[in-house]
Design a protein around this motif. Structure first.
Motif, short mmCIF file in Angstrom:
data_model
loop_
_atom_site.label_atom_id
_atom_site.label_comp_id
_atom_site.label_asym_id
_atom_site.label_seq_id
_atom_site.Cartn_x
_atom_site.Cartn_y
_atom_site.Cartn_z
N THR A 119 50.05 35.79 52.16
CA THR A 119 51.63 35.77 51.38
C THR A 119 51.59 34.66 50.31
O THR A 119 52.27 34.58 49.76
N ASP A 120 50.43 33.65 50.24
CA ASP A 120 50.27 32.64 49.62
C ASP A 120 49.89 32.96 48.40
O ASP A 120 48.83 33.72 48.09
N PRO A 121 50.52 32.96 47.07
CA PRO A 121 50.09 33.50 45.92
C PRO A 121 48.85 32.83 45.34
O PRO A 121 48.00 33.54 44.81
N ILE A 122 48.63 31.47 45.64
CA ILE A 122 47.40 30.95 45.30
C ILE A 122 46.14 31.51 45.91
O ILE A 122 45.22 31.77 45.63
N GLN A 123 46.35 31.60 47.20
CA GLN A 123 45.34 32.40 48.04
C GLN A 123 44.94 33.94 47.56
O GLN A 123 43.79 34.21 47.34
N GLY A 124 46.06 34.62 47.17
CA GLY A 124 46.11 35.83 46.52
C GLY A 124 45.18 35.81 45.25
O GLY A 124 43.97 36.39 45.04
N VAL A 125 45.38 34.93 44.48
CA VAL A 125 44.90 34.81 43.16
C VAL A 125 43.31 34.51 43.35
O VAL A 125 42.20 34.71 42.77
N ARG A 126 43.05 33.40 44.35
CA ARG A 126 41.62 32.98 44.84
C ARG A 126 40.98 34.22 45.37
O ARG A 126 39.92 34.18 44.75
N GLU A 127 41.37 34.95 45.96
CA GLU A 127 40.79 36.26 46.50
C GLU A 127 40.52 37.24 45.31
O GLU A 127 39.24 37.86 45.33
N ILE A 128 41.32 37.28 44.37
CA ILE A 128 41.02 38.08 43.32
C ILE A 128 39.81 37.57 42.43
O ILE A 128 38.86 38.22 42.01
N LEU A 129 39.70 36.30 42.19
CA LEU A 129 38.48 35.69 41.60
C LEU A 129 37.36 35.75 42.50
O LEU A 129 36.31 35.89 41.87
N ARG A 130 37.37 35.73 43.74
CA ARG A 130 36.06 35.81 44.70
C ARG A 130 35.82 37.33 44.32
O ARG A 130 34.47 37.53 44.07
N GLY A 131 36.71 38.36 44.18
CA GLY A 131 36.27 39.54 43.95
C GLY A 131 35.47 39.75 42.68
O GLY A 131 34.47 40.50 42.53
N TYR A 132 35.93 39.21 41.68
CA TYR A 132 35.32 39.24 40.36
C TYR A 132 34.05 38.54 40.49
O TYR A 132 33.10 39.18 39.94
N GLY A 133 33.83 37.82 41.53
CA GLY A 133 32.59 37.16 41.63
C GLY A 133 31.39 37.99 42.04
O GLY A 133 30.26 37.82 42.20
N VAL A 134 32.05 39.05 42.79
CA VAL A 134 31.11 40.15 43.25
C VAL A 134 31.00 41.20 42.25
O VAL A 134 29.69 41.48 42.17
N LEU A 135 31.93 41.63 41.65
CA LEU A 135 31.97 42.64 40.77
C LEU A 135 31.16 42.57 39.59
O LEU A 135 30.23 43.36 38.95
N LEU A 136 31.29 41.39 38.91
CA LEU A 136 30.64 41.08 37.79
C LEU A 136 29.16 40.93 37.73
O LEU A 136 28.29 41.62 37.00
#
Ligand SMILES: [Fe+2]
Length: 159
Positions: free
Chosen positions: A100-117
């Motif tokens: 529910t925390d927007p910052i945590q959401g964005v961090r998760e997205i960045l972590r995701g890019y860290g796998v995809l890229l």
């Protein structure tokens, strides 16, 4: 190059290798997609309107890429993973639940890019070796776009 060519003239062994890795990318992208949906729905707070839209943009874009990746696998002559069980087994990105925390959401997205890229970079190298221009073009489209997103989400976090 071996002489065992598939229907589109690529080395069959290399096409198999590419498909395997594309399937890993596909699985990770499915988790990335579903996580973005969850953030779109569940985040709360004064950044709600901004991020609710951002995450929607992100999951819509992810859906397009998911379809492109799956259809590339089919074009290479193999079968894309298509069950939740296979996705969660093959994905390094894990389910993000009740964020529910927007910052945590964005961090998760960045972590995701860290796998995809890094996966895409490996695919770029592999497709280069195999002379697979289709996969190569797909990866070289995705990567700069996602790298730019990493910059923007990082700027949002001011980190
Ligand atoms: Fe919505």
């Amino acid at each position: 190059m071996g002489n065992n060519l598939n229907q589109i003239g690529l080395d069959a062994g290399q096409a198999g290798e590419l498909s395997e890795k594309l399937n890993v990318l596909l699985a990770n992208y499915q988790l990335f997609y579903m996580n973005a949906r969850g953030f779109h729905w569940n985040i709360r707070g004064h950044k709600f309107f901004e991020l609710h839209l951002k995450f929607e943009e992100l999951y819509n874009d992810s859906l397009i890429k998911i379809d492109e990746i799956a259809e590339r696998i089919l074009t290479l002559g193999l079968t894309p993973l298509h069950t939740y069980t296979d996705y969660s087994r093959a994905s390094k990105i894990k389910e993000a639940k009740n964020v529910t925390d927007p910052i945590q959401g964005v961090r998760e997205i960045l972590r995701g890019y860290g796998v995809l890229l890094p996966l895409e970079r490996e695919l770029l190298e592999l497709s280069n070796k195999a002379n697979d221009e289709g996969t190569n073009a797909l990866m070289s489209d995705y990567m700069p776009e996602q790298e730019k997103s990493v910059w923007m989400y990082s700027a949002f976090l001011n980190e």
